[in-house]
Design an enzyme around this catalytic site. Sequence first.
Site, short mmCIF file in Angstrom:
data_model
loop_
_atom_site.label_atom_id
_atom_site.label_comp_id
_atom_site.label_asym_id
_atom_site.label_seq_id
_atom_site.Cartn_x
_atom_site.Cartn_y
_atom_site.Cartn_z
N ALA A 69 -42.60 39.92 28.91
CA ALA A 69 -41.90 39.79 30.19
C ALA A 69 -40.38 39.68 30.02
CB ALA A 69 -42.37 38.59 30.98
N GLY A 70 -39.67 40.42 30.86
CA GLY A 70 -38.22 40.27 30.95
C GLY A 70 -37.42 41.39 30.31
N ASN A 100 -44.09 46.13 30.92
CA ASN A 100 -44.69 47.01 31.92
C ASN A 100 -43.62 47.53 32.87
OD1 ASN A 100 -46.23 48.30 33.86
ND2 ASN A 100 -47.57 46.61 34.27
N SER A 101 -42.97 46.63 33.62
CA SER A 101 -41.99 47.07 34.62
C SER A 101 -40.87 47.91 34.04
CB SER A 101 -41.33 45.85 35.29
OG SER A 101 -42.29 45.03 35.90
N GLY A 136 -40.61 41.23 35.45
CA GLY A 136 -40.03 42.22 36.35
C GLY A 136 -38.53 42.10 36.56
N LYS A 138 -55.63 38.38 27.50
CA LYS A 138 -54.30 37.80 27.67
C LYS A 138 -54.37 36.84 28.85
CE LYS A 138 -49.74 38.67 29.29
NZ LYS A 138 -49.00 39.63 30.11
#
EC number: 2.8.1.10
Lengths: 260, 260, 260, 260
Positions: free
Chosen positions: A189-190, A211-212, A163, A102
Amino acid sequence: MTDDPLVIANRSFQSRLLVGTGKYRDLDETGAATEASGAEIVTVALRRSNIGQDPDQPNLLDAIPPERYTILPNTAGCYSAKDAVRTCRLARELLDGHNLVKLEVLGDEKTLYPEMRETFSAAETLVADGFEVMVYMTDDPIAARQLEEIGCVAVMPLAAPIGSGLGIQNRYNLLEIIDNAGVPVLVDAGVGTASDAAVAMELGCDGVLMNSAIAGAREPVRMATAMRHAVIAGREAYLAGRIPRKRNASASSPLDGTFF
Amino acid sequence: MTDDPLVIANRSFQSRLLVGTGKYRDLDETGAATEASGAEIVTVALRRSNIGQDPDQPNLLDAIPPERYTILPNTAGCYSAKDAVRTCRLARELLDGHNLVKLEVLGDEKTLYPEMRETFSAAETLVADGFEVMVYMTDDPIAARQLEEIGCVAVMPLAAPIGSGLGIQNRYNLLEIIDNAGVPVLVDAGVGTASDAAVAMELGCDGVLMNSAIAGAREPVRMATAMRHAVIAGREAYLAGRIPRKRNASASSPLDGTFF
Amino acid sequence: MTDDPLVIANRSFQSRLLVGTGKYRDLDETGAATEASGAEIVTVALRRSNIGQDPDQPNLLDAIPPERYTILPNTAGCYSAKDAVRTCRLARELLDGHNLVKLEVLGDEKTLYPEMRETFSAAETLVADGFEVMVYMTDDPIAARQLEEIGCVAVMPLAAPIGSGLGIQNRYNLLEIIDNAGVPVLVDAGVGTASDAAVAMELGCDGVLMNSAIAGAREPVRMATAMRHAVIAGREAYLAGRIPRKRNASASSPLDGTFF
Amino acid sequence: MTDDPLVIANRSFQSRLLVGTGKYRDLDETGAATEASGAEIVTVALRRSNIGQDPDQPNLLDAIPPERYTILPNTAGCYSAKDAVRTCRLARELLDGHNLVKLEVLGDEKTLYPEMRETFSAAETLVADGFEVMVYMTDDPIAARQLEEIGCVAVMPLAAPIGSGLGIQNRYNLLEIIDNAGVPVLVDAGVGTASDAAVAMELGCDGVLMNSAIAGAREPVRMATAMRHAVIAGREAYLAGRIPRKRNASASSPLDGTFF
């Protein structure tokens, strides 16, 4: 319910949820949350994770065994094409010739937004060098088409800043990317909570990476479970074909889109 | 993951998804979609469904056996307190003394919005008559408190008009109702797709009731599956505690709510 | 551009912005902001403002002279029909037989939501007693129709809780009220900034009433100017007929409302 | 109310609304709508408008006299840096050395999205050649910073696709661009109605450019008036400092951004 598998670079996956490994309390939590998520592809920030570079430290691959998961090395923390390419090559070496990566090339530390010109440059180099490149990018439909033309095996537009937990900011861009793509489109993301992941899948995305949202939740393992269900929910709803939006119950009053 | 059961009028349920039985192609589809939804409570419009009133017609209870499902008779199609009360009494008779009902008194045929003054009046009569009343209502926080004071066992604010598929229109009202309620709060009406159900649960609702979103989908059984996952996803996300929303990845830049 | 005047109870107004008088630093600021707003109707909370009850204190009507403005006494702070009716009668006495009032009966101190059953009761009493009643209410379309049937001269649904600044929460309810109303529909409460007021007018509201959004701004007089322009902007846009929403520039790809 | 002027490339403007000249019925309507908008900067698509290339056809500059308006030639219809640069040079020639241009290099005919790599290339060439370049772009904060570094005199992110009328899709990206910019930020493309323009200004944009929203309205001149008021409303509201968003009227319950 039958569904086609997610196919990326000729590899087939049943799960459409991809997860990261950062920000957990310890490797036990990483392992437990990853398992609860049902993910088959797990991304690893090579600059921040020990997957063998330091034989004296705990190895992330003990918690996320490559026999069980497809490891997806990423270039988080790279701010130039050069750095990103070097990082991918190091990953290939550490993982015995593993080509799937990635790519992310960041524009600044505050937003962690992609730097698209360096991203294009790195993608070209990596594809030429035999990598199978999944690419983190803005939600620019033109750039998505061009990165596919370069030979990337998946495009990964952001939903919102890394994040941030803000959820999907621009549905139109995602729809445009999905409509035109010949490779999988994965939101990266987001995502903040389960419904965000469901929305991404309902729009027609092929998968979601996060992830976050899991690692930062009050109970990460529980949130991983929530996300597993959310991605299935959104995917099945997409395939099932939702009812149209109408102002009223009466079938004769469809929403014409002029007022909201 | 452990979770408390949903308790309504001293009955415990594992599933937090409640479904209706209208608008399906046939009883086979009704049965299959209901099963796929995982619902334990199934609502039945007494004025439109045969649950024994006409012994010569197919009986809905063959598809939705009361041994397996908690049947929740509702007063859909009633436009006055008087009609609604009569309908509940008929239901009790047909179902051998079953007291649990869903009260809805409608204001007009076009919007199917609740008529709140008649709803109050019917609720008072029914509670006095020994019914356990789950009540369809607007998303008015003051009315929710008052209906609870009257003795309703659950309050069921609409998310959007019945059959509209518009999703949750007013999150603030729902939050206010949830914050104050001593009885379960179930979103009733307006859900269009899986993420709508997840959002309702993430707000803290105790459950979601839907019919059109499943029965009207292109593939109802598949959508029932989607909704089952969506309600679990939203519930688990609520319990897991989501990450805060921030403008940027950096923890030092929380969203202050001033700009959107 | 020509436009019909706003007509409430046979009085005609050019301005469609109505303002309150609470929360200003002093009467000078009240007067300056009111003037900047261009409002012709100014609402006064009888329980909190001195309009002559106490001849020894500064009189609000010195800043907002009744020769220039239509004074609209309101019943803010009343939690029962009885209190609200008494307050309106006191206002009529103080204002030499002035019949136009804004009725609000609140449900609790925390949300300042309307208590609709008491509101109905007070409206019936006041109309019978010769008042011209503009009525603060939830955004319930059925209640709006019923309050009009009782004889109210304007219905004033909230956009969001008083003082919240959250903007319009439920556009569908407002549209439904507007579509059915035979009296003016004025959004009352919840506006936070200029675009909120513009949106209300674009939906087809006849006017907007606000207080906190102006009085609580960092520069109240400047915000009053902003709101004056916003209400004109929204009204003119409504009359001008906006372009349809489409996914793409091409006229052949209209938004069908199924995907967002 | 006093306000700083909008300064672009050392030219000062009172109006913060910029308008295009396409899609009007005839030059009379173009002139009337432009005047009603109050705009001082008027953009002209050189490939589609006659500003003297053909002396036998009606000249747009008769309706929009350069003595009165700042003419901003744009490169609409150009799909490569080369085409865009050539078009700007032709404009300079036709307009006696006029250096201010709006650069747009498009990615495809369907979306009219900017092609960012060609846009960068054209911007570099034009700046080196002495042009003052206002640049149409995606809402990518990193690209905005880089185009400023190249020497562009204004950055013009899209709110949504050209002609779509969808309004502002990604407020976070706009805020990020605004926070970092040392040159004016003008929203270009995507505005549908007055409130969209107000929102852009409330976010802190320095101005808004539009064409379809006015020219495509049922009454273009009226919509031009609406937009003039909307841009003033949004600007004044931005300067006045709006009230914070709160869940309730009580000051002790600020929105913490965790639930919506």
